[in-house]
Motif scaffolding. Structure first.
Motif, PDB file in Angstrom:
ATOM      1  N   HIS A  20      48.362  30.378  34.358  1.00 43.57           N
ATOM      2  CA  HIS A  20      47.857  31.302  35.378  1.00 43.57           C
ATOM      3  C   HIS A  20      46.524  30.823  35.964  1.00 43.57           C
ATOM      4  N   GLU A  21      46.239  29.547  35.765  1.00 46.03           N
ATOM      5  CA  GLU A  21      44.996  28.969  36.265  1.00 46.03           C
ATOM      6  C   GLU A  21      45.313  27.772  37.158  1.00 46.03           C
ATOM      7  N   SER A  22      44.335  27.395  37.981  1.00 40.35           N
ATOM      8  CA  SER A  22      44.486  26.179  38.771  1.00 40.35           C
ATOM      9  C   SER A  22      44.418  24.977  37.832  1.00 40.35           C
ATOM     10  N   PRO A  23      45.180  23.895  38.082  1.00 44.13           N
ATOM     11  CA  PRO A  23      46.023  23.687  39.264  1.00 44.13           C
ATOM     12  C   PRO A  23      47.449  24.217  39.106  1.00 44.13           C
ATOM     13  N   VAL A  24      47.794  24.725  37.920  1.00 43.62           N
ATOM     14  CA  VAL A  24      49.199  25.055  37.661  1.00 43.62           C
ATOM     15  C   VAL A  24      49.676  26.225  38.512  1.00 43.62           C
ATOM     16  N   LYS A  25      48.881  27.269  38.632  1.00 40.26           N
ATOM     17  CA  LYS A  25      49.351  28.486  39.301  1.00 40.26           C
ATOM     18  C   LYS A  25      49.662  28.265  40.774  1.00 40.26           C
ATOM     19  N   ASP A  26      49.030  27.279  41.409  1.00 41.99           N
ATOM     20  CA  ASP A  26      49.254  27.024  42.833  1.00 41.99           C
ATOM     21  C   ASP A  26      50.226  25.871  43.084  1.00 41.99           C
ATOM     22  N   SER A  27      50.757  25.285  42.007  1.00 50.60           N
ATOM     23  CA  SER A  27      51.593  24.102  42.142  1.00 50.60           C
ATOM     24  C   SER A  27      52.975  24.445  42.685  1.00 50.60           C
ATOM     25  N   ILE A  45      54.223  14.063  47.540  1.00 49.13           N
ATOM     26  CA  ILE A  45      53.579  15.011  46.641  1.00 49.13           C
ATOM     27  C   ILE A  45      52.079  14.840  46.770  1.00 49.13           C
ATOM     28  N   GLU A  46      51.450  15.831  47.378  1.00 46.26           N
ATOM     29  CA  GLU A  46      50.013  15.803  47.641  1.00 46.26           C
ATOM     30  C   GLU A  46      49.291  16.446  46.458  1.00 46.26           C
ATOM     31  N   ALA A  47      48.298  15.765  45.953  1.00 47.36           N
ATOM     32  CA  ALA A  47      47.657  16.248  44.733  1.00 47.36           C
ATOM     33  C   ALA A  47      46.179  15.903  44.718  1.00 47.36           C
ATOM     34  N   GLU A  48      45.426  16.702  44.008  1.00 47.28           N
ATOM     35  CA  GLU A  48      44.052  16.355  43.695  1.00 47.28           C
ATOM     36  C   GLU A  48      44.047  15.559  42.396  1.00 47.28           C
ATOM     37  N   SER A  49      42.982  14.822  42.183  1.00 50.04           N
ATOM     38  CA  SER A  49      42.878  14.042  40.952  1.00 50.04           C
ATOM     39  C   SER A  49      42.924  14.975  39.740  1.00 50.04           C
ATOM     40  N   GLY A  50      43.697  14.585  38.737  1.00 49.47           N
ATOM     41  CA  GLY A  50      43.763  15.365  37.509  1.00 49.47           C
ATOM     42  C   GLY A  50      44.809  16.451  37.491  1.00 49.47           C
ATOM     43  N   THR A  51      45.683  16.493  38.507  1.00 53.17           N
ATOM     44  CA  THR A  51      46.701  17.542  38.555  1.00 53.17           C
ATOM     45  C   THR A  51      48.057  17.083  38.018  1.00 53.17           C
ATOM     46  N   GLY A  52      48.159  15.795  37.648  1.00 64.81           N
ATOM     47  CA  GLY A  52      49.369  15.349  36.970  1.00 64.81           C
ATOM     48  C   GLY A  52      50.339  14.539  37.799  1.00 64.81           C
ATOM     49  N   THR A 204      53.373   9.854  45.837  1.00 61.56           N
ATOM     50  CA  THR A 204      52.246  10.742  45.563  1.00 61.56           C
ATOM     51  C   THR A 204      51.037  10.295  46.372  1.00 61.56           C
ATOM     52  N   SER A 205      50.136  11.234  46.584  1.00 57.70           N
ATOM     53  CA  SER A 205      48.943  10.921  47.364  1.00 57.70           C
ATOM     54  C   SER A 205      47.802  11.842  46.967  1.00 57.70           C
ATOM     55  N   VAL A 206      46.613  11.249  46.782  1.00 54.31           N
ATOM     56  CA  VAL A 206      45.395  12.028  46.598  1.00 54.31           C
ATOM     57  C   VAL A 206      44.653  12.135  47.920  1.00 54.31           C
ATOM     58  N   GLY A 207      44.672  11.065  48.682  1.00 56.30           N
ATOM     59  CA  GLY A 207      43.981  11.071  49.972  1.00 56.30           C
ATOM     60  C   GLY A 207      44.789  10.381  51.047  1.00 56.30           C
ATOM     61  N   ASN A 208      44.802   9.046  50.993  1.00 56.27           N
ATOM     62  CA  ASN A 208      45.490   8.256  52.005  1.00 56.27           C
ATOM     63  C   ASN A 208      47.003   8.405  51.849  1.00 56.27           C
ATOM     64  N   LYS A 209      47.668   9.013  52.840  1.00 57.26           N
ATOM     65  CA  LYS A 209      49.107   9.274  52.741  1.00 57.26           C
ATOM     66  C   LYS A 209      49.906   8.133  53.348  1.00 57.26           C
ATOM     67  N   ILE A 210      50.976   7.765  52.690  1.00 54.77           N
ATOM     68  CA  ILE A 210      51.875   6.775  53.247  1.00 54.77           C
ATOM     69  C   ILE A 210      52.578   7.352  54.469  1.00 54.77           C
ATOM     70  N   MET A 211      52.742   6.537  55.511  1.00 54.11           N
ATOM     71  CA  MET A 211      53.247   7.014  56.794  1.00 54.11           C
ATOM     72  C   MET A 211      54.775   7.005  56.844  1.00 54.11           C
ATOM     73  N   LEU A 212      55.410   7.682  55.921  1.00 54.78           N
ATOM     74  CA  LEU A 212      56.862   7.788  55.919  1.00 54.78           C
ATOM     75  C   LEU A 212      57.318   8.843  56.926  1.00 54.78           C
ATOM     76  N   PRO A 213      58.475   8.643  57.546  1.00 56.29           N
ATOM     77  CA  PRO A 213      58.975   9.649  58.493  1.00 56.29           C
ATOM     78  C   PRO A 213      59.721  10.769  57.775  1.00 56.29           C
TER      79      PRO A 213
END
Length: 220
Positions: A20-27, A45-52, A204-213
Protein backbone atom coordinates in the motif's frame (compact mmCIF):
# COMPACT_ATOMS: atom_id res chain seq x y z
CA UNK A 1 7.39 -20.66 -29.69
CA UNK A 2 5.97 -18.46 -26.92
CA UNK A 3 2.74 -16.57 -27.57
CA UNK A 4 2.09 -15.02 -24.16
CA UNK A 5 3.91 -14.17 -20.94
CA UNK A 6 1.55 -13.52 -18.03
CA UNK A 7 2.23 -12.06 -14.60
CA UNK A 8 -0.24 -12.89 -11.83
CA UNK A 9 0.14 -10.75 -8.71
CA UNK A 10 3.90 -10.74 -9.15
CA UNK A 11 5.91 -8.82 -6.56
CA UNK A 12 9.66 -8.78 -5.81
CA UNK A 13 10.46 -10.08 -2.33
CA UNK A 14 12.15 -6.76 -1.54
CA UNK A 15 8.73 -5.03 -1.73
CA UNK A 16 6.96 -7.41 0.64
CA UNK A 17 4.96 -5.44 3.19
CA UNK A 18 4.88 -2.35 0.96
CA UNK A 19 1.73 -3.26 -0.98
CA UNK A 20 0.00 0.00 0.00
CA UNK A 21 3.05 2.23 -0.40
CA UNK A 22 4.93 3.70 -3.34
CA UNK A 23 6.16 2.41 -5.71
CA UNK A 24 3.98 -0.70 -5.45
CA UNK A 25 0.57 0.92 -4.94
CA UNK A 26 0.86 3.01 -8.13
CA UNK A 27 2.41 0.28 -10.28
CA UNK A 28 0.72 -0.97 -13.44
CA UNK A 29 2.83 -4.14 -13.25
CA UNK A 30 3.39 -5.28 -9.66
CA UNK A 31 0.46 -7.03 -7.97
CA UNK A 32 -1.74 -6.81 -11.05
CA UNK A 33 -4.28 -9.61 -10.95
CA UNK A 34 -3.21 -10.52 -14.47
CA UNK A 35 -0.90 -8.71 -16.88
CA UNK A 36 -0.21 -10.39 -20.22
CA UNK A 37 2.51 -9.53 -22.72
CA UNK A 38 1.53 -10.86 -26.15
CA UNK A 39 3.80 -11.87 -29.00
CA UNK A 40 3.96 -9.31 -31.78
CA UNK A 41 3.33 -6.26 -29.58
CA UNK A 42 5.68 -3.64 -28.15
CA UNK A 43 5.72 -2.59 -24.50
CA UNK A 44 7.61 0.24 -22.83
CA UNK A 45 7.86 0.01 -19.06
CA UNK A 46 8.58 3.43 -17.60
CA UNK A 47 10.12 3.35 -14.16
CA UNK A 48 12.00 5.34 -11.60
CA UNK A 49 15.26 3.97 -10.26
CA UNK A 50 14.69 1.33 -7.59
CA UNK A 51 11.20 0.27 -8.67
CA UNK A 52 12.24 -3.14 -9.99
CA UNK A 53 12.59 -2.82 -13.76
CA UNK A 54 15.81 -4.85 -13.97
CA UNK A 55 14.27 -7.35 -11.55
CA UNK A 56 11.27 -7.74 -13.84
CA UNK A 57 13.48 -8.59 -16.82
CA UNK A 58 15.50 -11.06 -14.75
CA UNK A 59 12.31 -12.73 -13.46
CA UNK A 60 10.96 -13.19 -16.99
CA UNK A 61 14.34 -14.44 -18.22
CA UNK A 62 14.47 -16.92 -15.37
CA UNK A 63 17.77 -15.75 -13.92
CA UNK A 64 16.09 -14.72 -10.65
CA UNK A 65 13.22 -16.25 -8.68
CA UNK A 66 12.96 -13.93 -5.67
CA UNK A 67 9.36 -12.88 -6.32
CA UNK A 68 5.89 -13.71 -5.06
CA UNK A 69 3.02 -14.53 -7.40
CA UNK A 70 3.37 -16.27 -10.74
CA UNK A 71 4.96 -15.83 -14.14
CA UNK A 72 3.42 -18.01 -16.83
CA UNK A 73 4.56 -18.72 -20.36
CA UNK A 74 1.63 -19.91 -22.44
CA UNK A 75 -0.05 -20.92 -19.18
CA UNK A 76 2.89 -22.84 -17.70
CA UNK A 77 4.46 -21.71 -14.42
CA UNK A 78 8.11 -20.89 -15.18
CA UNK A 79 9.17 -22.12 -11.73
CA UNK A 80 8.56 -25.63 -13.02
CA UNK A 81 10.91 -25.28 -16.00
CA UNK A 82 14.04 -27.42 -16.00
CA UNK A 83 17.51 -25.99 -16.64
CA UNK A 84 17.47 -27.66 -20.04
CA UNK A 85 14.15 -26.04 -20.92
CA UNK A 86 15.42 -22.61 -19.87
CA UNK A 87 18.54 -23.08 -22.03
CA UNK A 88 16.36 -23.92 -25.01
CA UNK A 89 14.12 -20.89 -24.42
CA UNK A 90 17.12 -18.57 -24.11
CA UNK A 91 18.55 -19.88 -27.36
CA UNK A 92 15.37 -19.87 -29.44
CA UNK A 93 12.59 -17.84 -27.83
CA UNK A 94 13.77 -15.15 -25.38
CA UNK A 95 16.55 -12.66 -26.10
CA UNK A 96 17.79 -10.38 -23.32
CA UNK A 97 19.88 -7.23 -23.17
CA UNK A 98 20.63 -6.51 -19.50
CA UNK A 99 21.37 -2.99 -18.34
CA UNK A 100 24.96 -4.02 -17.50
CA UNK A 101 25.46 -5.22 -21.12
CA UNK A 102 27.81 -8.02 -19.93
CA UNK A 103 30.35 -7.69 -22.74
CA UNK A 104 33.75 -9.36 -22.33
CA UNK A 105 36.11 -6.35 -22.20
CA UNK A 106 39.19 -8.28 -23.36
CA UNK A 107 37.44 -9.67 -26.46
CA UNK A 108 36.93 -7.70 -29.65
CA UNK A 109 33.56 -6.40 -30.74
CA UNK A 110 33.19 -9.18 -33.32
CA UNK A 111 34.30 -11.86 -30.85
CA UNK A 112 31.68 -10.68 -28.35
CA UNK A 113 28.95 -10.93 -30.98
CA UNK A 114 30.13 -14.28 -32.33
CA UNK A 115 29.94 -15.89 -28.88
CA UNK A 116 26.15 -15.55 -29.14
CA UNK A 117 25.90 -16.12 -32.88
CA UNK A 118 27.82 -19.42 -32.79
CA UNK A 119 25.18 -20.79 -30.43
CA UNK A 120 22.31 -19.84 -32.70
CA UNK A 121 23.69 -19.64 -36.28
CA UNK A 122 21.28 -16.74 -36.68
CA UNK A 123 23.34 -14.27 -38.72
CA UNK A 124 26.04 -14.54 -41.35
CA UNK A 125 29.30 -12.65 -40.96
CA UNK A 126 28.15 -10.29 -43.71
CA UNK A 127 24.89 -9.58 -41.88
CA UNK A 128 26.72 -8.85 -38.62
CA UNK A 129 29.11 -6.46 -40.34
CA UNK A 130 26.15 -4.74 -42.01
CA UNK A 131 24.55 -4.27 -38.60
CA UNK A 132 27.79 -2.81 -37.24
CA UNK A 133 27.99 -0.50 -40.26
CA UNK A 134 24.42 0.60 -39.78
CA UNK A 135 25.10 1.58 -36.17
CA UNK A 136 28.38 3.27 -37.20
CA UNK A 137 30.72 0.95 -35.30
CA UNK A 138 32.03 -1.28 -38.12
CA UNK A 139 35.45 0.35 -37.73
CA UNK A 140 35.52 -0.99 -34.17
CA UNK A 141 34.93 -4.64 -35.14
CA UNK A 142 38.47 -5.72 -34.22
CA UNK A 143 38.84 -3.43 -31.17
CA UNK A 144 38.57 -4.80 -27.63
CA UNK A 145 35.14 -3.99 -26.21
CA UNK A 146 36.72 -2.54 -23.07
CA UNK A 147 38.29 0.22 -25.16
CA UNK A 148 34.96 1.45 -26.51
CA UNK A 149 32.85 4.27 -25.12
CA UNK A 150 29.79 3.22 -23.13
CA UNK A 151 27.52 4.28 -25.98
CA UNK A 152 29.51 2.17 -28.45
CA UNK A 153 29.39 -0.79 -26.06
CA UNK A 154 25.63 -0.41 -25.83
CA UNK A 155 25.29 -0.63 -29.61
CA UNK A 156 27.46 -3.75 -29.66
CA UNK A 157 25.35 -5.35 -26.94
CA UNK A 158 22.17 -4.58 -28.88
CA UNK A 159 23.52 -6.28 -32.01
CA UNK A 160 24.61 -9.29 -29.96
CA UNK A 161 21.12 -9.57 -28.43
CA UNK A 162 19.60 -9.64 -31.92
CA UNK A 163 21.83 -12.49 -33.10
CA UNK A 164 19.37 -15.22 -32.16
CA UNK A 165 15.78 -16.27 -32.87
CA UNK A 166 13.28 -14.80 -30.42
CA UNK A 167 9.58 -14.47 -29.72
CA UNK A 168 10.23 -11.95 -26.94
CA UNK A 169 13.08 -9.45 -26.70
CA UNK A 170 13.76 -8.03 -23.22
CA UNK A 171 15.83 -4.84 -23.29
CA UNK A 172 16.66 -3.06 -20.04
CA UNK A 173 17.38 0.64 -20.64
CA UNK A 174 18.71 -0.10 -24.15
CA UNK A 175 19.38 3.52 -25.16
CA UNK A 176 20.40 5.08 -21.84
CA UNK A 177 23.79 6.12 -23.27
CA UNK A 178 22.70 7.04 -26.80
CA UNK A 179 21.89 10.38 -28.37
CA UNK A 180 18.65 10.85 -30.33
CA UNK A 181 20.23 9.94 -33.68
CA UNK A 182 21.64 6.65 -32.42
CA UNK A 183 18.44 6.01 -30.47
CA UNK A 184 16.49 6.28 -33.72
CA UNK A 185 18.92 3.97 -35.56
CA UNK A 186 18.82 1.34 -32.81
CA UNK A 187 15.03 1.51 -32.56
CA UNK A 188 14.66 1.06 -36.33
CA UNK A 189 16.93 -2.00 -36.28
CA UNK A 190 15.09 -3.57 -33.34
CA UNK A 191 11.73 -2.84 -34.96
CA UNK A 192 12.79 -4.51 -38.21
CA UNK A 193 14.21 -7.58 -36.47
CA UNK A 194 11.14 -7.95 -34.24
CA UNK A 195 8.71 -7.57 -37.15
CA UNK A 196 10.61 -10.15 -39.19
CA UNK A 197 10.13 -12.61 -36.31
CA UNK A 198 6.59 -11.43 -35.44
CA UNK A 199 8.06 -10.96 -31.97
CA UNK A 200 7.31 -8.83 -28.94
CA UNK A 201 9.66 -6.23 -27.46
CA UNK A 202 9.56 -5.42 -23.74
CA UNK A 203 11.73 -2.37 -23.08
CA UNK A 204 12.36 -0.54 -19.81
CA UNK A 205 13.26 3.09 -19.36
CA UNK A 206 14.20 5.41 -16.51
CA UNK A 207 14.72 8.46 -18.68
CA UNK A 208 15.81 8.14 -22.29
CA UNK A 209 13.06 6.16 -24.08
CA UNK A 210 13.73 3.98 -27.07
CA UNK A 211 11.90 5.33 -30.13
CA UNK A 212 9.80 2.26 -30.90
CA UNK A 213 6.54 2.74 -32.81
CA UNK A 214 3.09 1.86 -31.48
CA UNK A 215 4.09 0.69 -28.02
CA UNK A 216 1.91 0.19 -24.97
CA UNK A 217 3.16 2.25 -22.03
CA UNK A 218 3.14 0.75 -18.54
CA UNK A 219 4.36 2.51 -15.41
CA UNK A 220 6.23 0.43 -12.92
Amino acid sequence: MIEEITLQRALPHVFRGSEHESPVKDSEVWLMQELTFRRGRYYLIEAESGTGKSSLCAFIYGSRRDYDGYILMDGDDVRNFSIGHWCELRRKAIAYLPQEMCLFPELTVMENILIKNRLTDCKSGEEIRAMLERLEIAHKADVAAGRLSVGQQQRVAIIRALCQPFDFLLIDEPVSHLDSRNNEAVAAMIDEEARAREASVIATSVGNKIMLPDYELLRL
